[in-house]
Scaffold this motif. Structure first.
Motif, PDB file in Angstrom:
ATOM      1  N   CYS A  79     -15.580  -7.543  -5.876  1.00 28.20           N
ATOM      2  CA  CYS A  79     -15.336  -6.264  -6.545  1.00 28.20           C
ATOM      3  C   CYS A  79     -16.676  -5.682  -6.996  1.00 28.20           C
ATOM      4  CB  CYS A  79     -14.381  -6.441  -7.721  1.00 28.20           C
ATOM      5  SG  CYS A  79     -13.779  -4.869  -8.371  1.00 28.20           S
TER       6      CYS A  79
ATOM      7  N   ASP B 197      -7.510  -1.860  -9.905  1.00 28.71           N
ATOM      8  CA  ASP B 197      -7.520  -1.669  -8.457  1.00 28.71           C
ATOM      9  C   ASP B 197      -8.873  -2.174  -7.968  1.00 28.71           C
ATOM     10  OD1 ASP B 197      -7.701  -0.843  -5.831  1.00 28.71           O
ATOM     11  OD2 ASP B 197      -6.824   1.128  -6.197  1.00 28.71           O
TER      12      ASP B 197
ATOM     13  N   THR C 128     -12.331 -10.994  -4.971  1.00 31.33           N
ATOM     14  CA  THR C 128     -11.025 -10.367  -5.140  1.00 31.33           C
ATOM     15  C   THR C 128      -9.927 -11.418  -5.074  1.00 31.33           C
ATOM     16  OG1 THR C 128     -11.865  -8.334  -4.155  1.00 31.33           O
ATOM     17  CG2 THR C 128      -9.484  -8.593  -4.226  1.00 31.33           C
TER      18      THR C 128
ATOM     19  N   GLU D 277     -17.299  -2.525  -7.330  1.00 29.38           N
ATOM     20  CA  GLU D 277     -17.062  -1.331  -8.141  1.00 29.38           C
ATOM     21  C   GLU D 277     -16.583  -1.651  -9.559  1.00 29.38           C
ATOM     22  OE1 GLU D 277     -17.869   1.641  -6.900  1.00 29.38           O
ATOM     23  OE2 GLU D 277     -18.385   0.706  -4.990  1.00 29.38           O
ATOM     24  N   CYS D 278     -16.196  -2.899  -9.808  1.00 26.81           N
ATOM     25  CA  CYS D 278     -15.710  -3.268 -11.147  1.00 26.81           C
ATOM     26  C   CYS D 278     -16.828  -3.097 -12.173  1.00 26.81           C
ATOM     27  CB  CYS D 278     -15.219  -4.711 -11.159  1.00 26.81           C
ATOM     28  SG  CYS D 278     -13.735  -4.980 -10.173  1.00 26.81           S
TER      29      CYS D 278
ATOM     30  N   ASP E 276       0.863  -1.187   0.000  1.00 24.49           N
ATOM     31  CA  ASP E 276       0.000   0.000   0.000  1.00 24.49           C
ATOM     32  C   ASP E 276       0.896   1.232   0.000  1.00 24.49           C
ATOM     33  OD1 ASP E 276      -1.527   2.270   1.153  1.00 24.49           O
ATOM     34  OD2 ASP E 276      -3.118   0.781   1.298  1.00 24.49           O
TER      35      ASP E 276
ATOM     36  N   GLU F   6     -10.166  -2.273  -5.195  1.00 24.31           N
ATOM     37  CA  GLU F   6     -10.783  -1.487  -4.125  1.00 24.31           C
ATOM     38  C   GLU F   6     -11.694  -0.393  -4.675  1.00 24.31           C
ATOM     39  OE1 GLU F   6      -7.693  -0.210  -1.479  1.00 24.31           O
ATOM     40  OE2 GLU F   6      -7.210  -2.272  -0.913  1.00 24.31           O
ATOM     41  N   ASN F   7     -11.373   0.109  -5.885  1.00 20.26           N
ATOM     42  CA  ASN F   7     -12.228   1.153  -6.462  1.00 20.26           C
ATOM     43  C   ASN F   7     -12.791   0.771  -7.824  1.00 20.26           C
ATOM     44  OD1 ASN F   7     -10.182   1.640  -8.351  1.00 20.26           O
ATOM     45  ND2 ASN F   7      -9.352   3.369  -7.232  1.00 20.26           N
ATOM     46  N   GLY F   8     -12.393  -0.381  -8.356  1.00 17.03           N
ATOM     47  CA  GLY F   8     -12.920  -0.872  -9.619  1.00 17.03           C
ATOM     48  C   GLY F   8     -12.348  -0.197 -10.848  1.00 17.03           C
ATOM     49  N   LYS F   9     -11.332   0.638 -10.679  1.00 17.27           N
ATOM     50  CA  LYS F   9     -10.769   1.374 -11.813  1.00 17.27           C
ATOM     51  C   LYS F   9      -9.597   0.620 -12.432  1.00 17.27           C
ATOM     52  CE  LYS F   9     -12.169   5.864 -10.094  1.00 17.27           C
ATOM     53  NZ  LYS F   9     -11.744   7.169  -9.600  1.00 17.27           N
TER      54      LYS F   9
END
Length: 152
Positions: free
Chosen positions: A76, A113, A88, A78-79, A39, A115-118
Protein backbone atom coordinates in the motif's frame (compact mmCIF):
# COMPACT_ATOMS: atom_id res chain seq x y z
CA UNK A 1 -42.58 -47.61 28.83
CA UNK A 2 -39.61 -48.14 26.54
CA UNK A 3 -41.47 -46.66 23.54
CA UNK A 4 -42.53 -43.65 25.61
CA UNK A 5 -38.93 -43.03 26.72
CA UNK A 6 -37.72 -43.25 23.13
CA UNK A 7 -40.45 -40.85 22.02
CA UNK A 8 -39.41 -38.32 24.69
CA UNK A 9 -35.75 -38.63 23.70
CA UNK A 10 -36.70 -38.17 20.05
CA UNK A 11 -38.78 -35.05 20.85
CA UNK A 12 -35.92 -33.69 22.93
CA UNK A 13 -33.47 -34.19 20.08
CA UNK A 14 -35.84 -32.44 17.66
CA UNK A 15 -36.11 -29.49 20.07
CA UNK A 16 -32.31 -29.27 20.40
CA UNK A 17 -31.81 -29.37 16.62
CA UNK A 18 -34.52 -26.74 16.12
CA UNK A 19 -33.02 -24.39 18.72
CA UNK A 20 -29.53 -24.93 17.31
CA UNK A 21 -30.77 -24.21 13.78
CA UNK A 22 -32.41 -20.98 14.92
CA UNK A 23 -29.20 -20.00 16.69
CA UNK A 24 -27.17 -20.61 13.55
CA UNK A 25 -29.54 -18.52 11.47
CA UNK A 26 -29.38 -15.67 13.96
CA UNK A 27 -25.60 -15.96 14.14
CA UNK A 28 -25.43 -15.33 10.41
CA UNK A 29 -26.94 -11.85 10.84
CA UNK A 30 -23.53 -10.54 11.80
CA UNK A 31 -20.60 -9.32 9.71
CA UNK A 32 -18.31 -11.74 11.56
CA UNK A 33 -17.05 -14.36 9.12
CA UNK A 34 -15.39 -14.70 5.74
CA UNK A 35 -16.51 -12.57 2.79
CA UNK A 36 -15.76 -12.21 -0.89
CA UNK A 37 -15.29 -8.53 -1.65
CA UNK A 38 -16.72 -7.65 -5.04
CA UNK A 39 -15.47 -4.90 -7.34
CA UNK A 40 -18.48 -2.60 -7.75
CA UNK A 41 -17.34 -1.61 -11.28
CA UNK A 42 -16.57 -5.02 -12.78
CA UNK A 43 -18.54 -7.38 -10.53
CA UNK A 44 -15.36 -9.45 -10.18
CA UNK A 45 -14.35 -11.06 -6.87
CA UNK A 46 -11.41 -9.04 -5.55
CA UNK A 47 -10.42 -10.65 -2.30
CA UNK A 48 -11.35 -12.77 0.68
CA UNK A 49 -11.83 -10.60 3.77
CA UNK A 50 -12.12 -12.16 7.21
CA UNK A 51 -14.02 -10.10 9.79
CA UNK A 52 -13.51 -10.91 13.46
CA UNK A 53 -14.89 -9.52 16.73
CA UNK A 54 -13.07 -8.80 19.97
CA UNK A 55 -14.72 -7.06 22.92
CA UNK A 56 -17.61 -5.89 20.71
CA UNK A 57 -15.35 -4.29 18.08
CA UNK A 58 -14.99 -5.65 14.53
CA UNK A 59 -11.83 -5.72 12.47
CA UNK A 60 -11.26 -7.17 9.02
CA UNK A 61 -8.18 -8.39 7.18
CA UNK A 62 -7.49 -9.33 3.58
CA UNK A 63 -6.90 -13.08 3.73
CA UNK A 64 -6.50 -13.74 -0.01
CA UNK A 65 -6.21 -11.67 -3.16
CA UNK A 66 -8.47 -13.34 -5.72
CA UNK A 67 -8.62 -10.96 -8.68
CA UNK A 68 -7.08 -12.35 -11.84
CA UNK A 69 -3.40 -11.43 -12.08
CA UNK A 70 -3.46 -9.93 -8.56
CA UNK A 71 0.01 -9.09 -7.29
CA UNK A 72 0.24 -11.21 -4.14
CA UNK A 73 3.16 -9.03 -2.99
CA UNK A 74 1.42 -5.67 -3.57
CA UNK A 75 2.09 -3.00 -0.98
CA UNK A 76 0.00 0.00 0.00
CA UNK A 77 2.14 2.85 -1.32
CA UNK A 78 -0.77 5.30 -1.10
CA UNK A 79 -1.57 4.60 2.57
CA UNK A 80 -0.82 7.45 4.97
CA UNK A 81 -1.01 5.71 8.36
CA UNK A 82 0.72 2.70 9.94
CA UNK A 83 -0.19 0.63 6.86
CA UNK A 84 2.00 2.68 4.52
CA UNK A 85 4.33 0.42 2.54
CA UNK A 86 2.79 -2.69 4.15
CA UNK A 87 1.71 -5.74 2.16
CA UNK A 88 -1.93 -5.70 1.10
CA UNK A 89 -2.22 -9.43 1.76
CA UNK A 90 -2.91 -9.78 5.48
CA UNK A 91 -3.63 -6.06 5.87
CA UNK A 92 -6.24 -4.91 8.36
CA UNK A 93 -8.64 -2.85 6.23
CA UNK A 94 -11.57 -2.65 8.68
CA UNK A 95 -11.10 -1.06 12.10
CA UNK A 96 -13.20 0.04 15.06
CA UNK A 97 -16.68 -1.03 13.90
CA UNK A 98 -19.36 -1.46 16.60
CA UNK A 99 -22.95 -2.69 16.58
CA UNK A 100 -25.56 0.07 16.56
CA UNK A 101 -27.96 -0.06 19.50
CA UNK A 102 -31.05 -2.16 18.67
CA UNK A 103 -30.21 -2.67 14.97
CA UNK A 104 -28.48 -5.25 12.78
CA UNK A 105 -26.08 -2.53 11.66
CA UNK A 106 -22.41 -2.06 12.56
CA UNK A 107 -20.89 1.42 12.21
CA UNK A 108 -18.56 4.10 13.60
CA UNK A 109 -15.49 2.41 12.16
CA UNK A 110 -13.27 2.88 9.14
CA UNK A 111 -12.49 0.91 6.01
CA UNK A 112 -9.34 1.37 3.95
CA UNK A 113 -9.21 1.01 0.19
CA UNK A 114 -5.64 -0.24 -0.27
CA UNK A 115 -5.76 0.58 -3.98
CA UNK A 116 -5.91 4.33 -3.32
CA UNK A 117 -4.87 4.53 0.35
CA UNK A 118 -8.06 6.33 1.39
CA UNK A 119 -10.05 5.57 4.55
CA UNK A 120 -13.81 5.88 4.69
CA UNK A 121 -16.36 5.95 7.49
CA UNK A 122 -17.90 2.48 7.47
CA UNK A 123 -21.35 0.98 7.89
CA UNK A 124 -21.89 -2.79 7.63
CA UNK A 125 -25.38 -4.25 7.17
CA UNK A 126 -26.00 -8.00 6.76
CA UNK A 127 -28.79 -8.65 4.24
CA UNK A 128 -30.58 -11.67 2.77
CA UNK A 129 -30.40 -13.64 6.04
CA UNK A 130 -26.70 -12.82 6.37
CA UNK A 131 -25.71 -14.27 3.00
CA UNK A 132 -24.64 -10.82 1.79
CA UNK A 133 -23.10 -7.80 3.45
CA UNK A 134 -23.72 -4.19 2.43
CA UNK A 135 -20.42 -2.38 2.90
CA UNK A 136 -20.98 1.37 2.79
CA UNK A 137 -18.01 3.71 2.86
CA UNK A 138 -18.51 7.47 3.18
CA UNK A 139 -16.48 10.65 3.10
CA UNK A 140 -18.42 13.82 3.95
CA UNK A 141 -21.65 13.50 1.95
CA UNK A 142 -20.30 11.13 -0.69
CA UNK A 143 -20.76 7.40 -0.20
CA UNK A 144 -20.32 4.17 -2.08
CA UNK A 145 -21.87 0.80 -1.30
CA UNK A 146 -20.52 -2.61 -2.25
CA UNK A 147 -22.27 -5.91 -1.65
CA UNK A 148 -19.99 -8.67 -0.40
CA UNK A 149 -20.86 -12.38 -0.45
CA UNK A 150 -20.49 -14.65 2.57
CA UNK A 151 -18.15 -17.58 2.01
CA UNK A 152 -20.15 -20.74 2.68
Amino acid sequence: MKNRTLALIYKGLIAIVTVASCGLAAAQMTPVGSWYSIDDKTGEIKSLVVITEKDGVLTGRIDKLLRKNADQNAICKECTDDRKDQRTLGMEIIRGVKKAEGKDVWEDGKILDPENGKSYTLRLTPIEDGKKLEVRGSVLFISRTQTWLRVQ
